[in-house]
Design a protein around this motif. Sequence first.
Motif, PDB file in Angstrom:
ATOM      1  N   THR A   1       0.833  -1.103   0.176  1.00  0.00           N
ATOM      2  CA  THR A   1       0.149   0.021  -0.016  1.00  0.00           C
ATOM      3  C   THR A   1       0.978   1.194   0.079  1.00  0.00           C
TER       4      THR A   1
ATOM      5  N   SER B   1       0.181   5.738   0.182  1.00  0.00           N
ATOM      6  CA  SER B   1      -0.602   6.916   0.012  1.00  0.00           C
ATOM      7  C   SER B   1       0.135   8.315  -0.013  1.00  0.00           C
TER       8      SER B   1
ATOM      9  N   ARG C   1      -4.937   7.307  -1.277  1.00  0.00           N
ATOM     10  CA  ARG C   1      -4.295   5.889  -1.345  1.00  0.00           C
ATOM     11  C   ARG C   1      -3.931   5.514  -3.053  1.00  0.00           C
TER      12      ARG C   1
ATOM     13  N   ASP D   1      -3.304  -0.100  -3.207  1.00  0.00           N
ATOM     14  CA  ASP D   1      -4.250  -0.516  -2.208  1.00  0.00           C
ATOM     15  C   ASP D   1      -4.124  -1.967  -2.012  1.00  0.00           C
TER      16      ASP D   1
ATOM     17  N   ARG E   1      -6.790   1.832 -10.387  1.00  0.00           N
ATOM     18  CA  ARG E   1      -6.961   2.777  -9.114  1.00  0.00           C
ATOM     19  C   ARG E   1      -6.506   1.978  -8.025  1.00  0.00           C
ATOM     20  N   GLY E   2      -5.148   1.549  -8.313  1.00  0.00           N
ATOM     21  CA  GLY E   2      -4.316   1.118  -7.111  1.00  0.00           C
ATOM     22  C   GLY E   2      -4.614  -0.553  -6.614  1.00  0.00           C
ATOM     23  N   ARG E   3      -5.135  -1.117  -7.479  1.00  0.00           N
ATOM     24  CA  ARG E   3      -5.569  -2.510  -7.279  1.00  0.00           C
ATOM     25  C   ARG E   3      -5.443  -3.273  -8.437  1.00  0.00           C
TER      26      ARG E   3
END
Length: 345
Positions: free
Chosen positions: A21, A23, A30, A33, A224-226
């Motif tokens: 993770t 941020s 973030r 994630d 989106r971070g995933r």
Amino acid sequence: MTDPIRPSGDSAATIEAHGLTKSYGKPAVRVLDGIDLQVGRGTVFALLGPNGAGKTTTVRILATLTEADSGTARVAGYDVVADRSAVRRSISLTGQFAAVDETQTGEENLRMMARLTGQSRAAARRRAAELLERFGLTVAARRPVRTYSGGMRRRLDLAAGLVGSPEPGVFFLDEPTTGLDPRSRQELWEAVRELAARGATVLLTTQYLEEADRLADRIALLDRGRIAAEGTAADLKSRVGGDRLDLVLTSRDAYLKLAGRAVHHSPGTLTLGIPTDGSAAQVRALLDEIDPDGREIERFSLHRVTLDDVFLALTSNAPMSNAPTPNAPTPNATTPTPPEASAHV
């Protein structure tokens, strides 16, 4: 500090990450994630995603340029935090712009890099000549780099990353073909294929769907971070469907009548996509069933599922939030090297 994690010789994974993770900013946004990755030795792995998806941040963490807020990662068997120096000796990082001296020749660039790694003058000359030959730059070796094409500069950049790194090595290529013309992009693709053929492990980030499709053994779709999806190109395409028969209808009534069985809709052009196995027999049967009198279909085409379809089906349509650009300086950076510049670490 914990004891360094030493390489395990029996591990098939050269790059491993669990629960990463990250941020940025205040209030915190973030960017990553909970990323999990596993990249096999001697493979090309593509992180595919739009701007702001977290690709560059992931590479920076794995290359020891930024620390994750949480999670763990190992590269070449070494922990990226506990044994940062060992990781850096095992990898090459190439960013979005070639990090070579344009006023020097290609040969001078490589000899300088070799000397900086502690090699003798004679060893530096030998290593430079070897790499120039390997990357097809011998003829241009004594020309100033400012006269090189974009593809030639990128190949020189890759060669520079190998000067002091143990081979076959681990390569991080962060959007390496950004700004290149089609010919230069093809040249770089050939260089990446050769690296993988020699046993190198390559983690490639890209926005180009064709690039991931052509080069990667496995692809992770980052959104989106995933990780939205992961697998081979064929695996990902199978999640969306097989072939599709695209029909342009002659009237809105015909379009509405068939809309319920379509997997692709374009009302503006009265186009519908109907699932098919792509065989001639099934295409003929569908056309006869849908339009037995030949009055409702203006034209048709067979559409093979591409990574574009996968991307549109599996990623969010919403615009990215006001997350800071991954190219912005980060508070936990372990080095001032900007991510958009190449770093032969």
